[in-house]
Design a protein around this motif. Sequence first.
Motif, PDB file in Angstrom:
ATOM      1  N   GLY A 192       0.807  -1.206   0.000  1.00  0.00           N
ATOM      2  CA  GLY A 192       0.000   0.000   0.000  1.00  0.00           C
ATOM      3  C   GLY A 192       0.840   1.255   0.000  1.00  0.00           C
ATOM      4  N   SER A 193       0.176   2.371  -0.030  1.00  0.00           N
ATOM      5  CA  SER A 193       0.841   3.673  -0.112  1.00  0.00           C
ATOM      6  C   SER A 193       1.770   3.891   1.074  1.00  0.00           C
ATOM      7  N   THR A 194       2.938   4.421   0.797  1.00  0.00           N
ATOM      8  CA  THR A 194       3.845   4.820   1.875  1.00  0.00           C
ATOM      9  C   THR A 194       3.623   6.275   2.263  1.00  0.00           C
ATOM     10  N   GLU A 195       2.814   6.982   1.473  1.00  0.00           N
ATOM     11  CA  GLU A 195       2.543   8.401   1.731  1.00  0.00           C
ATOM     12  C   GLU A 195       1.207   8.590   2.429  1.00  0.00           C
ATOM     13  N   HIS A 196       0.162   7.972   1.899  1.00  0.00           N
ATOM     14  CA  HIS A 196      -1.186   8.157   2.437  1.00  0.00           C
ATOM     15  C   HIS A 196      -1.513   6.995   3.368  1.00  0.00           C
ATOM     16  N   ARG A 197      -1.037   7.111   4.619  1.00  0.00           N
ATOM     17  CA  ARG A 197      -1.261   6.008   5.537  1.00  0.00           C
ATOM     18  C   ARG A 197      -1.139   6.480   6.987  1.00  0.00           C
ATOM     19  N   TYR A 198      -1.729   5.690   7.879  1.00  0.00           N
ATOM     20  CA  TYR A 198      -1.542   5.894   9.308  1.00  0.00           C
ATOM     21  C   TYR A 198      -0.282   5.145   9.718  1.00  0.00           C
ATOM     22  N   HIS A 199       0.603   5.784  10.453  1.00  0.00           N
ATOM     23  CA  HIS A 199       1.939   5.250  10.704  1.00  0.00           C
ATOM     24  C   HIS A 199       1.978   4.092  11.701  1.00  0.00           C
ATOM     25  N   GLY A 200       0.895   3.874  12.429  1.00  0.00           N
ATOM     26  CA  GLY A 200       0.893   2.772  13.393  1.00  0.00           C
ATOM     27  C   GLY A 200       0.501   1.440  12.808  1.00  0.00           C
ATOM     28  N   ASN A 201       0.353   1.381  11.494  1.00  0.00           N
ATOM     29  CA  ASN A 201       0.004   0.137  10.794  1.00  0.00           C
ATOM     30  C   ASN A 201       1.040  -0.099   9.704  1.00  0.00           C
ATOM     31  N   LEU A 202       1.779  -1.185   9.832  1.00  0.00           N
ATOM     32  CA  LEU A 202       2.727  -1.579   8.783  1.00  0.00           C
ATOM     33  C   LEU A 202       2.340  -2.956   8.267  1.00  0.00           C
ATOM     34  N   ASN A 203       1.888  -3.007   7.028  1.00  0.00           N
ATOM     35  CA  ASN A 203       1.603  -4.287   6.374  1.00  0.00           C
ATOM     36  C   ASN A 203       2.739  -4.522   5.391  1.00  0.00           C
ATOM     37  N   VAL A 204       3.517  -5.553   5.651  1.00  0.00           N
ATOM     38  CA  VAL A 204       4.736  -5.791   4.881  1.00  0.00           C
ATOM     39  C   VAL A 204       4.784  -7.231   4.391  1.00  0.00           C
ATOM     40  N   ARG A 205       5.541  -7.444   3.337  1.00  0.00           N
ATOM     41  CA  ARG A 205       5.681  -8.808   2.815  1.00  0.00           C
ATOM     42  C   ARG A 205       7.142  -9.092   2.487  1.00  0.00           C
ATOM     43  N   ARG A 206       7.458 -10.360   2.542  1.00  0.00           N
ATOM     44  CA  ARG A 206       8.736 -10.841   2.037  1.00  0.00           C
ATOM     45  C   ARG A 206       8.410 -12.024   1.158  1.00  0.00           C
ATOM     46  N   ASP A 207       8.632 -11.882  -0.119  1.00  0.00           N
ATOM     47  CA  ASP A 207       8.219 -12.909  -1.072  1.00  0.00           C
ATOM     48  C   ASP A 207       8.813 -14.268  -0.710  1.00  0.00           C
ATOM     49  N   GLY A 208       7.951 -15.271  -0.729  1.00  0.00           N
ATOM     50  CA  GLY A 208       8.365 -16.623  -0.385  1.00  0.00           C
ATOM     51  C   GLY A 208       8.227 -16.955   1.086  1.00  0.00           C
ATOM     52  N   LEU A 209       7.844 -15.981   1.902  1.00  0.00           N
ATOM     53  CA  LEU A 209       7.735 -16.199   3.341  1.00  0.00           C
ATOM     54  C   LEU A 209       6.580 -17.136   3.667  1.00  0.00           C
ATOM     55  N   ASP A 210       6.834 -18.085   4.549  1.00  0.00           N
ATOM     56  CA  ASP A 210       5.791 -18.954   5.083  1.00  0.00           C
ATOM     57  C   ASP A 210       5.293 -18.307   6.375  1.00  0.00           C
ATOM     58  N   VAL A 211       4.178 -17.582   6.273  1.00  0.00           N
ATOM     59  CA  VAL A 211       3.685 -16.810   7.414  1.00  0.00           C
ATOM     60  C   VAL A 211       3.212 -17.723   8.540  1.00  0.00           C
ATOM     61  N   ASN A 212       2.577 -18.831   8.204  1.00  0.00           N
ATOM     62  CA  ASN A 212       2.124 -19.749   9.249  1.00  0.00           C
ATOM     63  C   ASN A 212       3.297 -20.273  10.076  1.00  0.00           C
ATOM     64  N   ARG A 213       4.379 -20.603   9.397  1.00  0.00           N
ATOM     65  CA  ARG A 213       5.574 -21.069  10.107  1.00  0.00           C
ATOM     66  C   ARG A 213       6.155 -19.947  10.960  1.00  0.00           C
ATOM     67  N   LEU A 214       6.159 -18.726  10.398  1.00  0.00           N
ATOM     68  CA  LEU A 214       6.696 -17.582  11.131  1.00  0.00           C
ATOM     69  C   LEU A 214       5.915 -17.364  12.427  1.00  0.00           C
TER      70      LEU A 214
END
Length: 361
Positions: free
Chosen positions: A270-292
């Motif tokens: 999402g936008s890095t400009e139009h956002r509330y700073h207390g929410n960071l939604n980030v991804r790392r391609d190939g990441l197994d989120v369930n395992r994390l």
Amino acid sequence: MTYLDYQATAPLAPEALAAMLPWLESQHANPHSPHREGRRAKAAVEVARDQVAALLPPGGRVAFTSGATEALNWAIKGSTGPIVTLATEHAAVLDTVAAEAARGRQVTVLPVGPDGVVDLDVARVAILPGTGLVAAMLVNNEIGVTQPIAALADLAHAAGALMLCDAVQGYGRVPIPDTVDLIAISAHKIHGPKGIGALWIRDGVDLAPLLHGGGQEAPGRSGTLSPALCAGFGVAAKLMAARTIEDAAHVDRLKPLALNRLGPDWIVNGSTEHRYHGNLNVRRDGLDVNRLMSDLRDIAFSAGSACASGSGRSSHVLRAIGLTEAQARASIRLGFGRYTTETELRDAIDAIVAAAEGQWP
């Protein structure tokens, strides 16, 4: 436990708990009863109503509800005419407008760009004269992106429509335009108790009731109010007003700290400009989120909206901004705020990065 899931719910403020306790322990009167104790309870409810209203535009009234889901349902089902909304809205909006569509009401769901923000030119084409309601989030619960609510309200009013703002994530944090007609909010997102929210209704706006019964709330909402929940909500709102600058400065310090510790392998959704700073939604391609999440059970963070966490589906918000299924499933949401310390955030991010690194040989 390090808590980084503020968008799902914020920790209860000690002051809000203290305000609630007397009404749970010994002051048990019904606030709709005419006797002395009932009037005392009613007075506490009205103090809370004023405290909640202080963070909302002038010229309207606050009706307490069981939460934002009820408030949004009431605003949508209580209005008439075609609806225009956005693809990244909360399920409480999207599922409700889908139910209205099944009953024959015209519904238009607008796309958003890769940054998560609606294109106002696209909105202008869709919001035609005769539209009854335009519904949009102030701050997205999953990716933290802010929408141009004031501009959407202008388009809605030019078409003769009402503007509904889902301000659940932004109330007390991001200014709410004075030109909206309906505002849904929730106590537990601002360090208040769960089980109570409100719908702000502009003076002169009439909605059909969602719940029928005693009509205890003047705009037409039926049901016995809890003085304890109202008191907790009111004090939480009062604290948000008193701590606006302090809380914002704290979050503004935490955001760059988190991004710096994550490093270049993580991409902000999402936008890095139009956002509330207390929410960071980030991804790392190939990441197994369930395992994390399994590896980091002493850190509370999210793979998406808590409301849809058991559905097995990837985030509709992330798909709406153009992420592939794999990218959406490789994303996590980190939410922080008033009670998050810099040390615990730094240590948690370092642990997340280390655990993610451990997934690659």
